[in-house]
Design a protein around this motif. Sequence first.
Motif, PDB file in Angstrom:
ATOM      1  N   UNK A  36     -14.665  81.970 -21.376  1.00 29.45           N
ATOM      2  CA  UNK A  36     -14.628  80.506 -21.343  1.00 29.45           C
ATOM      3  C   UNK A  36     -15.479  79.974 -20.198  1.00 29.45           C
ATOM      4  N   UNK A  37     -15.426  80.646 -19.067  1.00 32.00           N
ATOM      5  CA  UNK A  37     -16.248  80.236 -17.921  1.00 32.00           C
ATOM      6  C   UNK A  37     -17.730  80.348 -18.249  1.00 32.00           C
ATOM      7  N   UNK A  38     -18.101  81.421 -18.944  1.00 32.84           N
ATOM      8  CA  UNK A  38     -19.509  81.599 -19.314  1.00 32.84           C
ATOM      9  C   UNK A  38     -19.978  80.484 -20.243  1.00 32.84           C
ATOM     10  N   UNK A  39     -19.094  80.038 -21.137  1.00 32.01           N
ATOM     11  CA  UNK A  39     -19.465  78.949 -22.044  1.00 32.01           C
ATOM     12  C   UNK A  39     -19.706  77.648 -21.283  1.00 32.01           C
ATOM     13  N   UNK A  40     -18.870  77.376 -20.296  1.00 30.82           N
ATOM     14  CA  UNK A  40     -19.061  76.163 -19.484  1.00 30.82           C
ATOM     15  C   UNK A  40     -20.340  76.291 -18.660  1.00 30.82           C
ATOM     16  N   UNK A  41     -20.566  77.466 -18.084  1.00 28.53           N
ATOM     17  CA  UNK A  41     -21.795  77.676 -17.308  1.00 28.53           C
ATOM     18  C   UNK A  41     -23.037  77.575 -18.180  1.00 28.53           C
ATOM     19  N   UNK A  42     -22.930  77.951 -19.446  1.00 25.71           N
ATOM     20  CA  UNK A  42     -24.068  77.831 -20.368  1.00 25.71           C
ATOM     21  C   UNK A  42     -24.475  76.362 -20.523  1.00 25.71           C
ATOM     22  N   UNK A  43     -23.487  75.464 -20.538  1.00 30.79           N
ATOM     23  CA  UNK A  43     -23.799  74.033 -20.605  1.00 30.79           C
ATOM     24  C   UNK A  43     -24.625  73.632 -19.380  1.00 30.79           C
ATOM     25  N   UNK A  44     -24.218  74.126 -18.221  1.00 24.35           N
ATOM     26  CA  UNK A  44     -24.944  73.821 -16.980  1.00 24.35           C
ATOM     27  C   UNK A  44     -26.357  74.390 -17.021  1.00 24.35           C
ATOM     28  N   UNK A  45     -26.490  75.598 -17.529  1.00 21.24           N
ATOM     29  CA  UNK A  45     -27.816  76.208 -17.643  1.00 21.24           C
ATOM     30  C   UNK A  45     -28.717  75.368 -18.543  1.00 21.24           C
ATOM     31  N   UNK A  46     -28.178  74.963 -19.684  1.00 20.78           N
ATOM     32  CA  UNK A  46     -28.972  74.149 -20.617  1.00 20.78           C
ATOM     33  C   UNK A  46     -29.336  72.800 -19.993  1.00 20.78           C
ATOM     34  N   UNK A  47     -28.421  72.212 -19.221  1.00 24.58           N
ATOM     35  CA  UNK A  47     -28.727  70.953 -18.542  1.00 24.58           C
ATOM     36  C   UNK A  47     -29.871  71.143 -17.548  1.00 24.58           C
ATOM     37  N   UNK A  48     -29.874  72.285 -16.877  1.00 27.38           N
ATOM     38  CA  UNK A  48     -30.976  72.590 -15.963  1.00 27.38           C
ATOM     39  C   UNK A  48     -32.306  72.693 -16.691  1.00 27.38           C
ATOM     40  N   UNK A  49     -32.278  73.269 -17.896  1.00 25.89           N
ATOM     41  CA  UNK A  49     -33.508  73.360 -18.684  1.00 25.89           C
ATOM     42  C   UNK A  49     -33.985  71.977 -19.119  1.00 25.89           C
ATOM     43  N   UNK A  50     -33.038  71.079 -19.425  1.00 29.84           N
ATOM     44  CA  UNK A  50     -33.416  69.706 -19.777  1.00 29.84           C
ATOM     45  C   UNK A  50     -34.041  69.010 -18.574  1.00 29.84           C
TER      46      UNK A  50
END
Length: 122
Positions: A36-50
């Motif tokens: 679950x933590x990895x899924x939330x961190x994935x959102x942050x990673x994608x936001x960084x790419x944006x």
Amino acid sequence: MSSPHQGAEPAHDATVVAARVAASLAQANGAGLDQQSMLVLKVCEEAGEAAAAWIGVRGQNPRKGVTHTHDDVAGELADVALAALVAIAGIGLDPGRVLDDCVAKVTKRLIDRPDALIHPPA
């Protein structure tokens, strides 16, 4: 008013796809707090790419110049949205219900105080 996508095949329901992705990831990686933590961190990673794509649109890196388009940014923002829906499903909630609740909350704000988004309270 016609949609620019009129006549095209309908898009997949993002919330259904998100739930399927979350289930697939849970099957592969487990469904515990670490996943679950990895899924939330994935959102942050994608936001960084944006954010990086927007920097590229603006040409803010003098060494690189303009490296991205608005379409690139939109694609990255769509990745953020889908990653968020996957994370919602991954923590055990219905992404469609959560998204509907969010839209209803914002809609209520627009109806109750249409100027609130333009002129927020001081």
